[in-house]
Write an enzyme that holds these catalytic residues in place. Structure first.
Site, mmCIF file in Angstrom:
data_model
loop_
_atom_site.group_PDB
_atom_site.id
_atom_site.type_symbol
_atom_site.label_atom_id
_atom_site.label_comp_id
_atom_site.label_asym_id
_atom_site.label_seq_id
_atom_site.Cartn_x
_atom_site.Cartn_y
_atom_site.Cartn_z
ATOM 1 N N SER A 227 0.712 -1.085 -0.188
ATOM 2 C CA SER A 227 0.019 0.059 0.034
ATOM 3 C C SER A 227 0.983 1.253 0.061
ATOM 4 O O SER A 227 1.867 1.302 -0.856
ATOM 5 C CB SER A 227 -1.063 0.000 1.365
ATOM 6 O OG SER A 227 -2.000 0.854 0.811
ATOM 7 N N LYS A 231 4.544 1.720 -2.136
ATOM 8 C CA LYS A 231 5.115 2.957 -2.973
ATOM 9 C C LYS A 231 6.561 3.212 -2.151
ATOM 10 O O LYS A 231 7.273 3.606 -3.019
ATOM 11 C CB LYS A 231 4.132 4.162 -2.700
ATOM 12 C CG LYS A 231 2.799 4.068 -3.136
ATOM 13 C CD LYS A 231 2.072 5.431 -3.166
ATOM 14 C CE LYS A 231 0.811 5.627 -2.668
ATOM 15 N NZ LYS A 231 -0.262 4.720 -3.246
ATOM 16 N N TRP A 325 -9.118 1.968 -5.347
ATOM 17 C CA TRP A 325 -8.394 2.901 -5.648
ATOM 18 C C TRP A 325 -7.038 2.798 -5.886
ATOM 19 O O TRP A 325 -6.006 3.687 -6.230
ATOM 20 C CB TRP A 325 -8.435 3.658 -3.985
ATOM 21 C CG TRP A 325 -7.612 2.735 -3.082
ATOM 22 C CD1 TRP A 325 -6.283 2.937 -3.075
ATOM 23 C CD2 TRP A 325 -8.052 2.019 -2.161
ATOM 24 N NE1 TRP A 325 -5.718 1.999 -2.037
ATOM 25 C CE2 TRP A 325 -6.782 1.517 -1.269
ATOM 26 C CE3 TRP A 325 -9.343 1.359 -1.647
ATOM 27 C CZ2 TRP A 325 -6.954 0.438 -0.270
ATOM 28 C CZ3 TRP A 325 -9.325 0.587 -0.694
ATOM 29 C CH2 TRP A 325 -7.950 -0.106 -0.165
ATOM 30 N N HIS A 361 -6.689 -6.570 1.371
ATOM 31 C CA HIS A 361 -5.552 -5.650 1.080
ATOM 32 C C HIS A 361 -4.302 -6.160 1.746
ATOM 33 O O HIS A 361 -4.277 -6.354 2.904
ATOM 34 C CB HIS A 361 -6.150 -4.322 1.460
ATOM 35 C CG HIS A 361 -5.053 -3.296 0.764
ATOM 36 N ND1 HIS A 361 -4.371 -3.230 -0.152
ATOM 37 C CD2 HIS A 361 -4.773 -2.041 1.696
ATOM 38 C CE1 HIS A 361 -3.663 -2.210 -0.166
ATOM 39 N NE2 HIS A 361 -3.771 -1.443 0.937
#
Length: 421
Positions: A227, A231, A325, A361
């Site tokens: 998540s 990044k 998203w 997730h």
């Protein structure tokens, strides 16, 4: 065990390569943070004078020039240009640190790194979890933690350590009030994705400083996160060439996903939308990046080039279609585009992507285990494992790419041109 020394290891790039005909002796990792640091920055444009480009910019094309990357030796300079652009437009400068300004100790498996800049000292610390034995061991660094199943590393005798991001700046940084701001008061506008990679690089410095006492194989260091930390892992791998393997798990917008493609897919993703340029966390980026939120096509780069910065080292991008998203349609197109850079040099087996829904997730499903394990086995353990065909997308991505009107060939016309050569 306690070791203290000055930073004094190799300054030149080390050519660490697997015995393979395909790699053509192209390095798998370097012993420098940034081999292209000697190159100057290109001329930067503003949103007012930039020319819109709807396709993903050509990663092989030099800025302000008609020249293109033709051979691997040209990539170092082009890579330096992309780094300059990403730091100028998105995250801010990742400062270099003078070697004499870094000290490190290792005691009871706790690594402590002291960085002194402008009369101020920032202290980073982490505990290394070692397998049994004397080493040296490969290492996986967790960008604010490791979400991948830990047995993937423990069963392979791979050491692990986590980067504590709050020692540099908080998840929702208060600009000017973070630990890093004491060292660099003039860089208060920096986004977290320049600061956090800076911190991970300093931990790698610390490992180099303590030397053999670290029991770490410096040619086989990986970084991973999920998540926002996916990044972080991606930006860290992009900016530090001492990292041999980057596994960016569900990194979403601001990570692997191309901004241009996210703009298209946003309108098809329901009320939640996607994490596009104008809808991501501004604590993580330069606030000036928002100048482009209504003119994304004017960016002189995109995030396929962020991914490509890791070339010729190894990158695996993991996606999850259940979370809109994350903009995994954009992550897919970006990954396809980025892989063309590795392909240009005949080393496309060093870059893979796997986008699969049906799981929580940051909870890797069993179906993705073989792909992740293959990259770990090859790029952290040096095993002769086939990673050439790790290019998986689930049916949701296949359907959405068609329904959203995403034409990959139109996004990467330069790749088609390459094929015609």
């Amino acid at each position: 065990m306690k070791t203290v020394s000055k930073f004094g290891l190799l300054a030149a790039a080390a050519l660490v390569a697997l015995p393979s005909l395909a790699d053509k002796n192209i390095p798998l990792v370097y012993h420098q943070e940034n081999t292209g640091a000697k190159y100057g920055a290109p001329t930067f444009v503003t949103v007012e004078n930039a020319t819109p480009v709807s396709s993903l910019p050509n990663p092989f094309e030099f800025e302000n020039s008609k020249k293109q990357v033709k051979k691997f030796k040209d990539w170092e300079k082009r890579r330096a240009e992309i780094i300059s652009e990403l730091q100028h437009y998105e995250v801010g400068l990742k400062p270099t640190v003078a070697k004499e300004d870094i000290k490190a100790t290792l005691e009871d498996n706790k690594l402590t790194v002291e960085v002194t800049v402008n009369g101020e000292t920032l202290v980073l610390s982490t505990t290394i979890t070692y397998p049994e034995g004397d080493g040296p061991f490969p290492l996986m660094i967790g960008a604010s933690g490791i979400s991948l199943p830990r047995q993937m590393f423990t069963e392979r005798n791979i050491a692990m350590m986590n980067f504590n991001m709050n020692q540099v700046c908080a998840h929702q940084q208060k600009r000017g009030s973070e630990p890093i701001n004491k060292l660099y008061p003039d860089l208060v506008e920096n986004g977290a994705y320049s600061w956090w990679p800076w911190g991970i690089s300093r931990l790698i410095d610390g490992l180099e400083i303590v030397g053999a006492a670290s029991k770490i194989d410096m040619d086989h260091i990986g970084v991973t996160g999920c998540s926002y930390a996916g990044k972080m892992a991606l930006w860290s791998g992009a900016f530090d060439e001492r990292i041999a393997l980057t596994i960016a798990q569900e990194p979403g917008g601001g990570g692997a996903a191309a901004w241009r493609v996210s703009e298209i897919s946003d309108g098809f993703r329901g009320t939640q939308g996607v994490e596009k340029l104008g809808r991501t966390d501004n604590h993580w980026f330069l606030e000036s990046m928002w100048d482009f939120k209504d003119d994304v096509d004017k960016l002189p780069y995109d995030h396929h080039e962020l991914c490509a910065l890791i070339c010729p080292r190894a990158l695996l991008v993991l996606g999850n279609t259940d979370y809109s998203w994350l903009s995994d349609e954009a992550g897919y197109v970006s990954s396809v585009a980025a892989r063309e850079v590795w392909k240009k040099f005949g080393i496309e087996d060093r870059m893979g992507y796997s986008i699969e829904g049906g799981h929580g997730h940051c909870q890797l499903p069993k179906s993705q285990y073989p792909e992740v394990e293959a990259f770990i086995d090859r790029f952290l353990l040096g095993k002769d494992v086939d990673t050439n065909n790790v290019m998986h997308i689930d049916d949701n991505i296949k359907t959405n790419v068609v329904e959203f009107g995403i034409d990959i060939d139109k996004f990467i016309p330069w790749a088609n041109a390459e094929k015609g050569n």
